[in-house]
Scaffold this active site. Structure first.
Site, PDB file in Angstrom:
ATOM      1  N   HIS A 111       3.835   7.958  -4.851  1.00 18.96           N
ATOM      2  CA  HIS A 111       5.066   7.172  -4.682  1.00 18.96           C
ATOM      3  C   HIS A 111       4.888   5.790  -5.292  1.00 18.96           C
ATOM      4  O   HIS A 111       3.801   5.207  -5.243  1.00 18.96           O
ATOM      5  CB  HIS A 111       5.494   7.077  -3.210  1.00 18.96           C
ATOM      6  CG  HIS A 111       4.531   6.379  -2.299  1.00 18.96           C
ATOM      7  ND1 HIS A 111       4.555   5.011  -2.084  1.00 18.96           N
ATOM      8  CD2 HIS A 111       3.514   6.846  -1.526  1.00 18.96           C
ATOM      9  CE1 HIS A 111       3.614   4.678  -1.226  1.00 18.96           C
ATOM     10  NE2 HIS A 111       2.952   5.779  -0.876  1.00 18.96           N
ATOM     11  N   ASP A 113       7.068   3.145  -4.582  1.00 24.07           N
ATOM     12  CA  ASP A 113       7.549   2.053  -3.725  1.00 24.07           C
ATOM     13  C   ASP A 113       6.405   1.532  -2.872  1.00 24.07           C
ATOM     14  O   ASP A 113       5.362   2.191  -2.712  1.00 24.07           O
ATOM     15  CB  ASP A 113       8.707   2.525  -2.844  1.00 24.07           C
ATOM     16  CG  ASP A 113       8.276   3.557  -1.804  1.00 24.07           C
ATOM     17  OD1 ASP A 113       7.555   4.502  -2.180  1.00 24.07           O
ATOM     18  OD2 ASP A 113       8.649   3.425  -0.623  1.00 24.07           O
ATOM     19  N   ASP A 144      -1.940   1.696  -2.459  1.00 22.96           N
ATOM     20  CA  ASP A 144      -0.925   2.504  -1.775  1.00 22.96           C
ATOM     21  C   ASP A 144       0.464   2.175  -2.327  1.00 22.96           C
ATOM     22  O   ASP A 144       1.122   1.281  -1.833  1.00 22.96           O
ATOM     23  CB  ASP A 144      -0.986   2.232  -0.274  1.00 22.96           C
ATOM     24  CG  ASP A 144      -0.039   3.095   0.536  1.00 22.96           C
ATOM     25  OD1 ASP A 144       0.422   4.122   0.015  1.00 22.96           O
ATOM     26  OD2 ASP A 144       0.243   2.722   1.686  1.00 22.96           O
ATOM     27  N   GLU A 179       8.893   6.446  -0.073  1.00 24.54           N
ATOM     28  CA  GLU A 179       7.965   6.966   0.923  1.00 24.54           C
ATOM     29  C   GLU A 179       7.720   5.951   2.035  1.00 24.54           C
ATOM     30  O   GLU A 179       7.619   6.312   3.209  1.00 24.54           O
ATOM     31  CB  GLU A 179       6.644   7.352   0.251  1.00 24.54           C
ATOM     32  CG  GLU A 179       5.708   8.174   1.126  1.00 24.54           C
ATOM     33  CD  GLU A 179       4.815   7.339   2.030  1.00 24.54           C
ATOM     34  OE1 GLU A 179       4.250   7.894   2.998  1.00 24.54           O
ATOM     35  OE2 GLU A 179       4.681   6.127   1.768  1.00 24.54           O
ATOM     36  N   GLU A 180       7.642   4.670   1.670  1.00 29.88           N
ATOM     37  CA  GLU A 180       7.364   3.648   2.670  1.00 29.88           C
ATOM     38  C   GLU A 180       8.569   3.359   3.558  1.00 29.88           C
ATOM     39  O   GLU A 180       8.465   2.606   4.528  1.00 29.88           O
ATOM     40  CB  GLU A 180       6.905   2.358   1.988  1.00 29.88           C
ATOM     41  CG  GLU A 180       5.642   2.482   1.144  1.00 29.88           C
ATOM     42  CD  GLU A 180       4.386   2.738   1.972  1.00 29.88           C
ATOM     43  OE1 GLU A 180       4.494   3.024   3.175  1.00 29.88           O
ATOM     44  OE2 GLU A 180       3.290   2.650   1.402  1.00 29.88           O
ATOM     45  N   HIS A 444      -0.970  -1.520   3.640  1.00 26.72           N
ATOM     46  CA  HIS A 444       0.097  -2.045   4.499  1.00 26.72           C
ATOM     47  C   HIS A 444      -0.222  -3.451   5.029  1.00 26.72           C
ATOM     48  O   HIS A 444       0.638  -4.052   5.675  1.00 26.72           O
ATOM     49  CB  HIS A 444       0.404  -1.132   5.690  1.00 26.72           C
ATOM     50  CG  HIS A 444       0.986   0.184   5.318  1.00 26.72           C
ATOM     51  ND1 HIS A 444       1.716   0.966   6.198  1.00 26.72           N
ATOM     52  CD2 HIS A 444       0.963   0.878   4.158  1.00 26.72           C
ATOM     53  CE1 HIS A 444       2.100   2.075   5.596  1.00 26.72           C
ATOM     54  NE2 HIS A 444       1.648   2.048   4.344  1.00 26.72           N
TER      55      HIS A 444
END
Length: 478
Positions: A111, A113, A144, A179-180, A444
């Site tokens: 992903h 995003d 990520d 996805e996030e 994150h």
């Protein structure tokens, strides 16, 4: 020597030359790959509603250009699907190449995003200005999952250099854009593009490794239940001096309610949330403390082996709160308080049953007759990998060759909810959950980073795996 044995020897020698070429290609192209990654990191592609969707669109177009630039795909598009509520989802990239002569088709997922950066002051360098310090590349999305995107691109580039037009392997790249933010249009995107996405093997590059020197194949994932919880006690705000002590304010009710979610040792105390009971390896608490960043004197919560708490048991976290800041606090009883509650669900439990258990607990334990509202619900199913398939064996062999040490089968405390949709839509596909993260990545969090050595080894592993899948027809796989 028989003709059959002679042919086998020639094929083996040809494969050795190809794999040597792949190793050389990955190493030589690494500076370009890292440069492409830094360009992608600079695009602040946060998919959450409060952020500019134009950045996610720009990120999708940049990713599409990278895949198109490999020269290995027959069609590369940027498209969207509707969410269940009828809104347009964030743009995703879909690139396709048809298999030839009975070779398998491999779907490459990642992903583009990213999570919101949080407070810039918590970063040692600007979150969207990629910065190398030591052997790590820092920036939001560095690991990520923009490194996951580039690991796919770089592996395909290596195949293009070694095989060129002779490659018979089918390839599909699906790079999601939300996805996030809960993959809200993911299921509808799968349905709308089912034929193009159909594959024999799915490689999900969105997980982590045991450490910077040891690869991991993720074989279990917790599910998730998240929602907005609002507690209300008053029709309007009231003076805390005049009414405090008799009128219950919403903050007090919320604090009391949240405290019921855990036992004194920090274990989840919600009836109906289950544990999987899967065996887990032992790890030293000191290593966990360092990886998690526990302060001196702070003890881990829960009971049982550390990894069982992370992989096989539920967890509940309050990830946000809507309330006056300390700077804006006044002597007021709050009429209403909202929090964002995130629960991780152990493998084996249905996410909908977990939501039912959480809702029943909150409504049963709310104090002072306060009103409870639960809204903005997202759920994702946990996942257990079938490790008996031939693709798992090939992936572990490629990891051992790409990293120089055997792979470890691991669980992950986080969630990748869309995998349940992949299993539902493509039940015959073998799913491999890999990634470029390590315990120091801090995905994150502020100062997210990518270990460049892990990145190189992950690219090499994927390129070797794809080459081996390209060498034999599905009929020989059993």
């Amino acid at each position: 020597m028989s003709e059959q044995q002679s042919t086998s020897d020639r094929n083996s020698q040809a494969m050795e030359r190809r794999e040597a070429g792949i190793r050389s290609s990955v190493a030589a192209a690494l500076p370009t790959t890292v440069a492409d990654l830094t360009d992608l990191i600079r695009i602040p592609s946060v998919s959450w509603d409060a952020f500019d969707p134009g950045h996610v669109r720009a990120s999708a177009e940049a990713v599409a250009a990278l895949f198109d630039g490999t020269g290995m795909f027959e069609r590369v598009t940027v498209s969207t699907a509707l969410t269940d509520s009828g809104e347009s989802g964030q743009p995703a990239v879909l690139a396709t190449r048809a298999a030839r002569n009975g070779r398998p088709t491999v779907l490459l997922y990642a992903h583009h995003d990213v999570q919101p950066p949080g407070d810039d002051a918590d970063w040692d360098s600007p979150p969207f200005e990629p910065t190398v310090r030591g052997d790590r590349l820092y920036g939001r999305g560095s690991a990520d999952d923009k490194a996951g995107v580039l690991s796919h691109v770089a592996a395909v580039r290596a195949l293009a250099e070694v095989y060129g037009d002779e490659l018979e392997l089918g390839l599909v790249a699906f790079i999601e854009g939300e996805e996030e933010f809960g993959s809200r249009s993911f299921a509808n995107f799968l349905e709308a593009n089912r034929e193009a996405l159909t594959a024999d093997v799915i490689i999900v590059a969105d997980s982590d490794n045991w450490n910077v020197d040891t690869p991991a194949l993720t074989v279990s994932l917790r599910g998730n239940v998240t929602f907005k919880l609002t507690v209300s006690t008053l029709a309007h705000a009231s003076h805390s001096g005049m009414f405090g002590g008799a009128a219950p304010d919403a903050m007090l009710a919320m604090v009391r309610l949240l405290a019921t979610l855990h036992d004194d040792d920090g274990s989840v105390a919600v009836d109906g949330l289950t544990s999987s009971g899967q065996p887990t390896p032992d790890i030293a608490e000191a290593g966990f403390r360092a990886d998690a960043g526990l302060l001196d004197g702070v003890t881990p919560i829960g009971t049982g082996p550390i990894l069982a708490r992370l992989w096989a048991k539920p967890a509940i976290t309050v990830t946000g709160i809507d309330a006056p800041s300390v700077a804006n606090a006044s002597n007021t009883l709050l009429p209403k308080v909202s929090v964002r509650l995130s629960a991780r669900i152990a493998p084996g439990q249905d996410a909908r049953s977990a939501l039912t258990a959480l809702e029943a607990h909150l409504r049963t334990h709310v104090p002072f007759g306060a009103h409870v509202d639960i809204s903005d619900i997202d759920t994702g199913q946990p996942f257990l990998v079938d490790t008996t398939g031939w693709a798992v064996a090939e992936a572990k062999r490629a990891m051992a060759d790409g990293w120089g040490v055997p792979a470890v089968e691991t669980g992950v405390g986080g969630s990748i909810p869309f995998i349940a949709d992949l299993v539902r839509v493509f039940p015959d596909a073998q799913i491999l959950v890999t990634g470029v993260e390590d315990p120091g990545t801090r995905a994150h969090s502020p100062n997210e980073s990518l270990h460049l050595g892990v990145f190189r080894r992950a690219i090499l592993t994927e390129a070797l795996l794809l080459a081996r899948l390209a060498e034999s027809p599905l009929s020989e796989r059993g």
